[in-house]
Write a protein that holds these residues in place. Structure first.
Motif, PDB file in Angstrom:
ATOM      1  N   ASP A   1       0.761  -1.181  -0.072  1.00 53.03           N
ATOM      2  CA  ASP A   1      -0.100   0.058   0.129  1.00 53.03           C
ATOM      3  C   ASP A   1       0.869   1.157  -0.001  1.00 53.03           C
ATOM      4  OD1 ASP A   1      -2.210  -1.401  -0.018  1.00 53.03           O
ATOM      5  OD2 ASP A   1      -2.653  -1.313   2.261  1.00 53.03           O
ATOM      6  N   GLN A   2       1.983   1.245   0.915  1.00 55.31           N
ATOM      7  CA  GLN A   2       2.783   2.505   0.857  1.00 55.31           C
ATOM      8  C   GLN A   2       3.494   2.476  -0.370  1.00 55.31           C
ATOM      9  OE1 GLN A   2       5.630   1.252   4.094  1.00 55.31           O
ATOM     10  NE2 GLN A   2       3.901   2.043   5.739  1.00 55.31           N
TER      11      GLN A   2
ATOM     12  N   ASP B   1       2.429   1.725  -3.343  1.00 54.61           N
ATOM     13  CA  ASP B   1       1.344   2.300  -4.327  1.00 54.61           C
ATOM     14  C   ASP B   1       1.093   3.791  -4.015  1.00 54.61           C
ATOM     15  OD1 ASP B   1       0.977  -0.247  -5.560  1.00 54.61           O
ATOM     16  OD2 ASP B   1      -0.833  -0.517  -4.222  1.00 54.61           O
ATOM     17  N   GLU B   2       1.002   4.193  -2.849  1.00 49.66           N
ATOM     18  CA  GLU B   2       1.011   5.625  -2.725  1.00 49.66           C
ATOM     19  C   GLU B   2       2.297   6.464  -3.167  1.00 49.66           C
ATOM     20  OE1 GLU B   2       0.539   6.452   1.490  1.00 49.66           O
ATOM     21  OE2 GLU B   2      -1.685   5.329   1.617  1.00 49.66           O
TER      22      GLU B   2
ATOM     23  N   GLN C   1       1.936   6.759  -6.892  1.00 54.24           N
ATOM     24  CA  GLN C   1       0.900   7.684  -7.342  1.00 54.24           C
ATOM     25  C   GLN C   1       1.399   9.160  -7.228  1.00 54.24           C
ATOM     26  OE1 GLN C   1      -2.087   7.062  -8.647  1.00 54.24           O
ATOM     27  NE2 GLN C   1      -1.929   9.276  -9.140  1.00 54.24           N
ATOM     28  N   LYS C   2       2.186   9.350  -6.155  1.00 52.80           N
ATOM     29  CA  LYS C   2       2.833  10.683  -6.052  1.00 52.80           C
ATOM     30  C   LYS C   2       3.829  10.774  -6.857  1.00 52.80           C
ATOM     31  CE  LYS C   2       2.333  10.847  -0.895  1.00 52.80           C
ATOM     32  NZ  LYS C   2       3.004  11.069   0.392  1.00 52.80           N
TER      33      LYS C   2
END
Length: 230
Positions: free
Chosen positions: A33-34, A36-37, A40-41
């Motif tokens: 999840d980290q 993925d974030e 995205q950034k």
């Protein structure tokens, strides 16, 4: 009895092993999840910097092609982005303003939107709302429309004249009528990434950030276009 105890001990070992595996899976899912974030950034940052780099590349290609086969048709790319500072939920109760325009001006704004990589996949109803909400503003020669590093709240469409685009004092390109810039304001929370100044007296159609119509759907549709730049 010894055999039963051995089986119980083996079962406890398996249960503990499964618990450790579950804990490991949880850690890996959190790490995923980290990542993925972070992806995205990074994608957002990449899109913002492409908005500055691509016009400069096009300008160089235009100059090279002009020596071989005359003046080519130019295609505008995004110039800058600005912060989003409003609540999407409030828009359902907002009455959008309407500014009368000539048929020629309406067509110019519509064609500029359809020629823009981030906005051309909007629904026709959304494009019409943008056309209706835009209002004309006149600027004199050598006016600074947007300044690199500043916070802004307007999206622009050029009706006439020309502007010069620079970054860190280096000229990237010039743009003429029917071009959009500042549109990344509805996607990213950032300061201006380039400076835009007028070369001649000219007229822009401006769209205030507070009047951006159907912003939620606008973000969703425009966000899909990012895959085309990977």
């Amino acid at each position: 009895m010894g055999t039963l105890r051995d089986l119980q001990y083996a079962l406890q070992e398996k249960i503990e092993e499964l618990r450790q595996r579950d804990a490991l899976i949880d850690e890996l899912e959190l790490e995923l999840d980290q990542k993925d974030e972070l992806i995205q950034k990074l994608q957002n940052e990449l899109d913002k910097y492409r908005s500055v780099i691509r016009p400069a590349t096009q300008q160089a290609q235009k100059q090279s092609a002009s020596t071989l086969q005359g003046e080519p048709r130019t295609k505008r790319q995004a110039i800058s982005a600005e912060p989003t500072a409003f609540d999407i939920q409030d828009l359902s109760h907002v009455t959008l303003p309407f500014y009368p325009k000539s048929p020629q001006s309406k067509d110019l704004i519509k064609e500029a939107i359809l020629d823009n990589d981030f906005m051309k996949n909007l629904e026709l109803s959304q494009i019409q709302e943008i056309v209706d909400c835009m209002y004309p503003v006149e600027y004199g020669k050598d006016s600074c429309i947007i300044k690199e590093g500043d916070v802004g709240s307007l999206v622009y469409v050029m009706e006439d004249g020309k502007v010069e685009v620079t970054k860190e004092g280096v000229k990237l390109c010039t743009m003429g009528p029917g071009k959009v810039f500042g549109e990344l304001a509805i996607l990213y929370n950032c300061t201006r990434t380039a400076t835009v100044k007028t070369i001649s007296s000219m007229t822009f159609f401006n769209l205030s950030q507070k009047n951006l119509p159907t912003v939620k759907n606008l973000k969703r549709r425009m966000g899909k276009n990012k895959k085309r730049f990977d």
